[in-house]
Design an enzyme around this catalytic site. Structure first.
Site, mmCIF file in Angstrom:
data_model
loop_
_atom_site.group_PDB
_atom_site.id
_atom_site.type_symbol
_atom_site.label_atom_id
_atom_site.label_comp_id
_atom_site.label_asym_id
_atom_site.label_seq_id
_atom_site.Cartn_x
_atom_site.Cartn_y
_atom_site.Cartn_z
ATOM 1 C CG HIS A 24 -30.276 25.216 -21.454
ATOM 2 N ND1 HIS A 24 -30.812 26.460 -21.689
ATOM 3 C CD2 HIS A 24 -30.441 25.003 -20.123
ATOM 4 C CE1 HIS A 24 -31.288 26.964 -20.570
ATOM 5 N NE2 HIS A 24 -31.077 26.101 -19.599
ATOM 6 C CG HIS A 30 -27.419 29.146 -17.343
ATOM 7 N ND1 HIS A 30 -27.150 27.837 -17.696
ATOM 8 C CD2 HIS A 30 -28.757 29.239 -17.234
ATOM 9 C CE1 HIS A 30 -28.280 27.170 -17.812
ATOM 10 N NE2 HIS A 30 -29.275 27.989 -17.523
ATOM 11 C CB CYS A 65 -38.252 28.304 -12.958
ATOM 12 S SG CYS A 65 -39.128 27.092 -13.923
ATOM 13 C CG HIS A 67 -32.515 31.503 -17.600
ATOM 14 N ND1 HIS A 67 -33.463 30.895 -18.406
ATOM 15 C CD2 HIS A 67 -31.756 30.516 -17.103
ATOM 16 C CE1 HIS A 67 -33.265 29.585 -18.387
ATOM 17 N NE2 HIS A 67 -32.236 29.326 -17.607
ATOM 18 C CD GLU A 85 -42.922 31.269 -16.603
ATOM 19 O OE1 GLU A 85 -43.394 30.321 -15.940
ATOM 20 O OE2 GLU A 85 -41.712 31.364 -16.869
ATOM 21 C CE1 TYR A 100 -31.200 21.770 -12.615
ATOM 22 C CE2 TYR A 100 -31.153 23.807 -11.358
ATOM 23 C CZ TYR A 100 -31.608 23.068 -12.430
ATOM 24 O OH TYR A 100 -32.485 23.628 -13.323
ATOM 25 C CD GLU A 110 -31.888 24.074 -16.927
ATOM 26 O OE1 GLU A 110 -31.039 24.826 -17.465
ATOM 27 O OE2 GLU A 110 -33.096 24.196 -17.132
ATOM 28 C CD GLU A 112 -31.356 26.703 -14.651
ATOM 29 O OE1 GLU A 112 -31.786 27.161 -15.716
ATOM 30 O OE2 GLU A 112 -32.091 26.437 -13.682
ATOM 31 C CD1 TRP A 157 -36.941 24.159 -11.118
ATOM 32 C CD2 TRP A 157 -36.201 23.127 -12.951
ATOM 33 N NE1 TRP A 157 -37.858 24.396 -12.122
ATOM 34 C CE2 TRP A 157 -37.423 23.776 -13.266
ATOM 35 C CE3 TRP A 157 -35.542 22.410 -13.955
ATOM 36 C CZ2 TRP A 157 -37.999 23.729 -14.529
ATOM 37 C CZ3 TRP A 157 -36.125 22.367 -15.221
ATOM 38 C CH2 TRP A 157 -37.336 23.023 -15.485
#
Length: 178
Positions: A24, A30, A65, A67, A85, A100, A110, A112, A157
């Protein structure tokens, strides 16, 4: 142990791994995923990110959201993080993906390749307060209004993906209800 992300090219081919914060800071592309959840009434589940998050803290976003970990499939990671979460499980279906790049606070970038999953859930939730400071179900007309009048209250995002998530469900798009 430092959390790692999977570095990818523009075709989502894995190139290696990097420590998440370094990726980041350097704006390395990524792999990521975003989960959109709808209830039986057609409302979208939103979460407000905890204030201690290292970027986009306190902003509203989609249900979950994150990874995938190295060696973990996107589907496995999406199920795991939704449970961690938001405290529930439901079937998730891949919907679309997008790339983006956005400059965020604290000099972070960011960048991704974001895979979007969509699911349905009308039961209870048990959000983890370390991850989520608030949550709510919001009608699509109310969401369209908020995105139009206060986009700064939402993650980058989310502002990109939400209209496509709504459209992929065959629900009236934001242009149709705003």
């Amino acid at each position: 142990m430092q959390e790692q992300v999977i570095l990818v090219d523009e075709n989502d081919r894995a190139l290696g791994i990097a420590e998440k914060l370094i990726a980041h800071r350097e704006g390395r592309l990524h792999r990521a995923f975003s989960i959109f959840i709808f209830n039986a009434g057609g409302e979208m589940l939103l979460q407000r990110r905890a204030l201690h998050k290292y970027h986009s803290a306190g902003l509203w976003t989609n249900a979950c959201c994150s990874h995938p970990r190295p060696g973990e499939s996107l589907a496995q990671a999406a199920r795991r993080r939704l449970r961690e979460e938001m405290g529930f499980e439901c079937p998730l279906h891949p919907a679309f993906h997008f790339i983006y790049r956005a400059e965020l606070e604290h000099g972070l970038i960011e960048h991704e390749y974001d895979h979007v999953f969509i699911g349905d859930h009308s039961g209870g939730l048990q959000p983890d307060p370390r991850e989520v400071m608030d949550h709510r179900w919001l009608s699509l007309p109310a969401l369209a209004q908020e995105l139009q009048t206060s986009p700064e209250n939402y993650t980058v995002w989310f502002r990109i993906a939400a209209p496509r998530a709504v459209q992929s469900r065959g629900l009236p798009g934001f242009a149709d209800i705003a």
